[in-house]
Motif scaffolding. Structure first.
Motif, PDB file in Angstrom:
ATOM      1  N   ASP A   1      10.516 -12.365  -8.857  1.00 10.18           N
ATOM      2  CA  ASP A   1      11.712 -12.487  -8.052  1.00 10.18           C
ATOM      3  C   ASP A   1      12.182 -11.093  -7.678  1.00 10.18           C
ATOM      4  N   LYS A   2      11.328 -10.382  -6.926  1.00 11.90           N
ATOM      5  CA  LYS A   2      11.682  -9.011  -6.602  1.00 11.90           C
ATOM      6  C   LYS A   2      11.602  -8.784  -5.096  1.00 11.90           C
ATOM      7  N   GLN A   3      12.730  -8.477  -4.509  1.00 10.30           N
ATOM      8  CA  GLN A   3      12.790  -8.230  -3.070  1.00 10.30           C
ATOM      9  C   GLN A   3      12.432  -6.769  -2.832  1.00 10.30           C
TER      10      GLN A   3
ATOM     11  N   ASN B   1       9.768   7.793  -3.228  1.00 20.51           N
ATOM     12  CA  ASN B   1       8.854   6.875  -3.905  1.00 20.51           C
ATOM     13  C   ASN B   1       9.571   5.583  -4.227  1.00 20.51           C
ATOM     14  N   GLY B   2       8.867   4.492  -4.046  1.00 20.36           N
ATOM     15  CA  GLY B   2       9.430   3.196  -4.412  1.00 20.36           C
ATOM     16  C   GLY B   2      10.315   2.577  -3.345  1.00 20.36           C
ATOM     17  N   SER B   3      10.391   3.217  -2.178  1.00 15.38           N
ATOM     18  CA  SER B   3      11.280   2.656  -1.154  1.00 15.38           C
ATOM     19  C   SER B   3      10.632   1.486  -0.400  1.00 15.38           C
ATOM     20  N   GLY B   4       9.317   1.312  -0.585  1.00  8.98           N
ATOM     21  CA  GLY B   4       8.672   0.140   0.023  1.00  8.98           C
ATOM     22  C   GLY B   4       7.726   0.483   1.157  1.00  8.98           C
ATOM     23  N   LYS B   5       7.341   1.749   1.268  1.00 15.29           N
ATOM     24  CA  LYS B   5       6.489   2.181   2.378  1.00 15.29           C
ATOM     25  C   LYS B   5       5.101   1.534   2.300  1.00 15.29           C
ATOM     26  N   SER B   6       4.499   1.599   1.113  1.00 13.93           N
ATOM     27  CA  SER B   6       3.164   1.004   0.975  1.00 13.93           C
ATOM     28  C   SER B   6       3.242  -0.507   1.148  1.00 13.93           C
ATOM     29  N   THR B   7       4.293  -1.099   0.634  1.00 16.16           N
ATOM     30  CA  THR B   7       4.459  -2.542   0.779  1.00 16.16           C
ATOM     31  C   THR B   7       4.475  -2.920   2.259  1.00 16.16           C
ATOM     32  N   LEU B   8       5.190  -2.153   3.041  1.00 15.58           N
ATOM     33  CA  LEU B   8       5.232  -2.412   4.483  1.00 15.58           C
ATOM     34  C   LEU B   8       3.816  -2.374   5.071  1.00 15.58           C
TER      35      LEU B   8
HETATM   36  N1  LIG Z   1       2.331  -5.744  -6.442  1.00 18.80           N
HETATM   37  C1  LIG Z   1       3.450  -5.238  -6.964  1.00 18.80           C
HETATM   38  N2  LIG Z   1       3.837  -5.599  -8.204  1.00 18.80           N
HETATM   39  C2  LIG Z   1       4.978  -5.115  -8.735  1.00 18.80           C
HETATM   40  N3  LIG Z   1       5.796  -4.267  -8.122  1.00 18.80           N
HETATM   41  C3  LIG Z   1       5.478  -3.873  -6.888  1.00 18.80           C
HETATM   42  C4  LIG Z   1       4.278  -4.315  -6.240  1.00 18.80           C
HETATM   43  N4  LIG Z   1       4.212  -3.775  -5.012  1.00 18.80           N
HETATM   44  C5  LIG Z   1       5.314  -3.000  -4.907  1.00 18.80           C
HETATM   45  N5  LIG Z   1       6.074  -3.070  -6.022  1.00 18.80           N
HETATM   46  C6  LIG Z   1       7.351  -2.391  -6.250  1.00 18.80           C
HETATM   47  O1  LIG Z   1       8.010  -2.349  -5.010  1.00 18.80           O
HETATM   48  C7  LIG Z   1       8.630  -1.105  -4.823  1.00 18.80           C
HETATM   49  C8  LIG Z   1       8.113  -0.432  -3.579  1.00 18.80           C
HETATM   50  O2  LIG Z   1       6.796  -0.001  -3.800  1.00 18.80           O
HETATM   51  P1  LIG Z   1       5.908   0.710  -2.714  1.00 18.80           P
HETATM   52  O3  LIG Z   1       5.844  -0.156  -1.517  1.00 18.80           O
HETATM   53  O4  LIG Z   1       4.636   1.075  -3.339  1.00 18.80           O
HETATM   54  O5  LIG Z   1       6.773   1.993  -2.412  1.00 18.80           O
HETATM   55  P2  LIG Z   1       6.394   3.398  -1.785  1.00 18.80           P
HETATM   56  O6  LIG Z   1       5.067   3.252  -1.126  1.00 18.80           O
HETATM   57  O7  LIG Z   1       7.490   3.651  -0.831  1.00 18.80           O
HETATM   58  O8  LIG Z   1       6.382   4.380  -2.891  1.00 18.80           O
HETATM   59  C9  LIG Z   1       8.411  -0.302  -6.085  1.00 18.80           C
HETATM   60  O9  LIG Z   1       9.516  -0.508  -6.929  1.00 18.80           O
HETATM   61  C10 LIG Z   1       7.163  -0.943  -6.652  1.00 18.80           C
HETATM   62  O10 LIG Z   1       7.146  -0.806  -8.040  1.00 18.80           O
END
Ligand SMILES: Nc1ncnc2c1ncn2[C@@H]1O[C@H](COP(=O)(O)OP(=O)(O)O)[C@@H](O)[C@H]1O
Ligand SMILES: [Mg+2]
Lengths: 428, 251
Positions: free
Chosen positions: B15-17, B38-45
């Motif tokens: 349950d993590k947005q 770091n952790g702002s969601g760039k890779s997630t995007l």
């Molecule tokens: N598959 C995953 N499982 C658990 N946490 C994740 C996962 N993907 C991303 N997160 C969390 O989401 C947040 C954003 O991560 P990420 O997109 O990698 O950020 P960035 O690339 O900006 O450093 C972080 O808190 C990371 O720990």
């Protein structure tokens, strides 16, 4: 005691009505000795430690279970290779379909002819390595093969044999029960490649004894046919001398029951011995077992066991592998890896890797893993535009690559790889 | 080229947005940069745009030239022209780099109804592009990324990008783990691909890559949103003052 009685009753049941093939005095003695050893050991049962993961009952039953004849409808394997072809149909030598048994640097005879000769080098090999291979673990099915084998070839390489010798095992009768025994003697500095392929019979017992003299080289590539219902047990016993090389690769596709045992002994310094295999199995009734025992009894030996199994739909894979390094076998380099790729949750892989080392200056490693397709790699490929299905197949083939790399001849490796691709494609 | 509206993404199993209503438009032919802590969601995007499993889009949209990206399989997105240079390129033992490249190039051509490249043409093209990136024949032969150094992996990503000639290139921290020389190589590789019809989204934590790949627009990302958008001077601001000032200003 009750157990022993059960075992001997079962053994006698298998041997009822069995007659040993007749030959020269020495061969009759070898067969009689083998039969006596079968009786003394008793045929294996699933209660035996060495058969913990594989139930041998179909291999030991008095009557072979039927197996439908399967026509793959494709060009036979190794057909394009310039080779000396020797054909067996349901375990019987087929003169018309075979090439003449002559070749440069090699002597080849039918087993029966060799066994009928009063004086023959085969005497020093037939059942001899098999007998040595009975300790420390008993392999009664191999002794049974030595006692009963009706056909096969004996090969003596005296030089660099130009063409591979190719044994083709056809299966045409759904009740056939074939027992073949082959001998290969590689003389000092000689080289030979042995190819084998085909299901051989509804039930097949194959035994191969290989002696590689100093500086000799033996290269073996085998494929066990695409028949779905066949039962197979094979034994390879090899003894390799100084600076020699032994390489054996087996591809197993389908079949209900396969047990491939390989027993190798390095007796000369600076020798290498590699055994590898790939099996692909689909379905509940697929059971495949690789059982390997490599003994280092010389200096600076290198051995590799590389086994990869791709299993789906309830298929079962087994690996029992041992490296024994005897006292004094210093500088041994032993490597063993057995891995399975489980394409779904129903498939299973059972592994028993073992190391037993009595020398202090050795480098031995072993590993066994079991896992699914790597999702990260799958996504990486898909993100580059490779469709999921192709990406899965590419990763599956890449999983098998380390074992296929053990085949020294790249064109043979490529041919087997193509067949594996076909197997995967048929399951899309 | 790329239009993202109100994108909200959570982890599938948790349950993590992570993305909390992200808006971003990258025009055709432009280079946009996203910077953020770091952790702002760039890779997630970048993962969500390219179709990785494990994320759930709860709201919003993402379109590539008007086509709904989120509805496509990863391979379809690739064939549509999207490319992600991974922050952590994946090792694939047993698959030769060359085989991998050829499989990818031909798969995309096939998906677009184009003819496959002949082995000869492909080889010629790979060799020329690899040379520019100082990727030697040995690296092309080796299994994908296996035993590659950090810099080699990143150069290999750029080689793939060059071979696939995508329309929309996303580069996730392509500068991380690179020394100055390697960074120059990578930047030259990217700059060589800049063209009127091609857009870039360069994700980076540091300004230094943007000295070499000059962006048209810079976005600052924090906590799953774009919080500020400006010109190249924004990157310099981050370089000089860090993120804290900007973040304090927008909160
Ligand atoms: N598959 C995953 N499982 C658990 N946490 C994740 C996962 N993907 C991303 N997160 C969390 O989401 C947040 C954003 O991560 P990420 O997109 O990698 O950020 P960035 O690339 O900006 O450093 C972080 O808190 C990371 O720990
Ligand atoms: Mg990141």
């Amino acid at each position: 005691m009750a157990l022993a009685k059960l075992k001997s009753d079962a053994t006698e049941a298998r041997l009822v009505g069995v007659t040993l093939p007749e030959g020269a005095a020495w061969s009759n003695a070898a067969r009689a000795d083998a039969l006596a050893r079968v009786r003394q050991m008793g045929l294996p049962t699933k209660r035996d430690e060495y058969w913990k993961y594989t139930n041998p009952s179909e291999l030991t039953a008095a009557e072979a279970p039927k197996a439908a004849v399967f026509d793959a409808g494709e060009v036979p394997l190794f057909d394009a290779v310039d080779r000396l072809k020797i054909v067996f149909v349901d375990g019987v030598f087929d003169t018309d379909a075979s090439d003449e048994l002559t070749g440069e640097g090699v002597e080849i005879e039918r087993l029966a002819d060799a066994m009928a000769a009063d004086i023959h080098w085969a005497k020093e090999l037939y059942g001899v390595l098999e007998t040595r291979g009975q300790t420390p673990v008993e392999r009664p099915l191999a002794a049974l093969n030595t006692a009963l084998a009706t056909d096969g070839v004996v090969i003596r390489a005296t030089g660099k044999v130009a063409k591979p010798i190719h044994l083709v095992y056809l299966h045409k009768d759904e009740t056939s029960d074939a027992v073949l025994h082959n001998l290969v003697k590689v003389e000092t500095g000689a080289e030979v490649t042995l190819l084998e392929n085909g299901p051989a019979a509804a039930r097949f017992s194959g035994c191969l004894e290989v002696e590689v003299a100093d500086g000799g080289s033996f290269h073996h590539v085998r494929a066990q046919g695409r028949d779905h219902e066949r039962r197979t047990v094979t034994h390879c016993f090899a003894r390799v001398g100084a600076e020699s090389s032994f390489k054996s690769f087996t591809l197993t596709v389908n079949g209900v029951m396969t047990r491939n045992e390989c027993v190798l002994e390095i007796i000369g310094d600076d020798a290498i011995a590699h055994v590898a295999g790939v099996c692909v199995g689909d379905g509940n009734d697929f059971h495949h077992d690789d059982t390997v025992f490599i003994t280092h009894d010389a200096l600076n030996g290198e051995s590799r066991q590389v086994f990869k199994k791709v299993l789906r739909n309830g298929a079962t894979g087994v690996f029992q592998g041992k490296i024994l390094v005897k006292e004094g076998a210093q500088k041994t380099d032993g490597y063993q890896i057995s891995q399975s790729l489980l394409l779904d949750d129903d498939a299973q892989f059972l592994a028993k890797p073992e190391l037993e080392i009595y020398a202090d200056d050795v480098a031995c490693s072993h590993g066994s893993t079991s896992g699914a397709i790597d999702e990260t790699a799958l996504f990486y490929l898909r993100s580059r535009g490779v469709p999921q299905y192709d990406a899965r197949n590419l990763l599956t083939l890449s999983f098998m690559a380390e074992a296929l790399d053990e085949i020294a001849d790249p064109s043979l490796a490529e041919e087997l790889r193509d067949r594996l691709e076909g197997w995967l494609a048929r399951r899309s | 080229m790329l239009e993202i509206k109100g994108l909200k993404v959570k982890l599938e199993d948790e349950d993590k947005q992570i993305l909390k209503g992200l808006d971003l438009t990258v025009e055709t032919g432009k280079v946009h940069a996203i910077m953020g802590p770091n952790g702002s969601g760039k890779s997630t995007l970048s993962y969500v745009l390219s179709g990785k499993d494990g994320y759930e889009v709860t709201d919003g949209s993402a379109e590539l030239e008007g086509e709904d990206l989120l509805d496509m399989e990863p391979e379809e997105r690739a064939a549509a022209g999207l490319f992600l240079a991974f922050q952590y390129p994946v090792e694939i033992p047993g698959v030769g780099n060359m085989t991998f490249l050829r499989t990818a190039v031909n798969a995309q051509r096939k998906a677009r109804g184009e003819e496959e490249l002949s082995a000869g043409d492909f080889l010629k093209e790979v060799r020329a592009k690899a040379k520019d990136l100082k990727i030697d024949a040995d690296m092309l032969k080796r299994p994908v990324n296996v035993g590659f150094s950090g810099g080699e992996k990143k150069r290999n990503e750029i080689l793939q990008m060059a071979m696939l000639s995508p329309k929309m290139c996303i580069l996730d921290e392509t500068d991380s783990g690179l020394d100055v020389d390697a960074m120059k190589l990578v930047a030259d590789g990217v700059n060589a691909l800049r063209s009127e019809g091609r857009s870039f989204l360069v994700i980076t934590h540091y300004q230094r890559l943007l000295d070499h790949i000059k962006p048209d627009v810079v976005h600052i990302m924090a906590d799953g949103r774009i919080v500020k958008t400006g010109g190249p001077e924004l990157a310099l601001e981050v370089e000089n003052n860090g993120y804290s000032d900007i973040l304090a200003e927008v909160s």
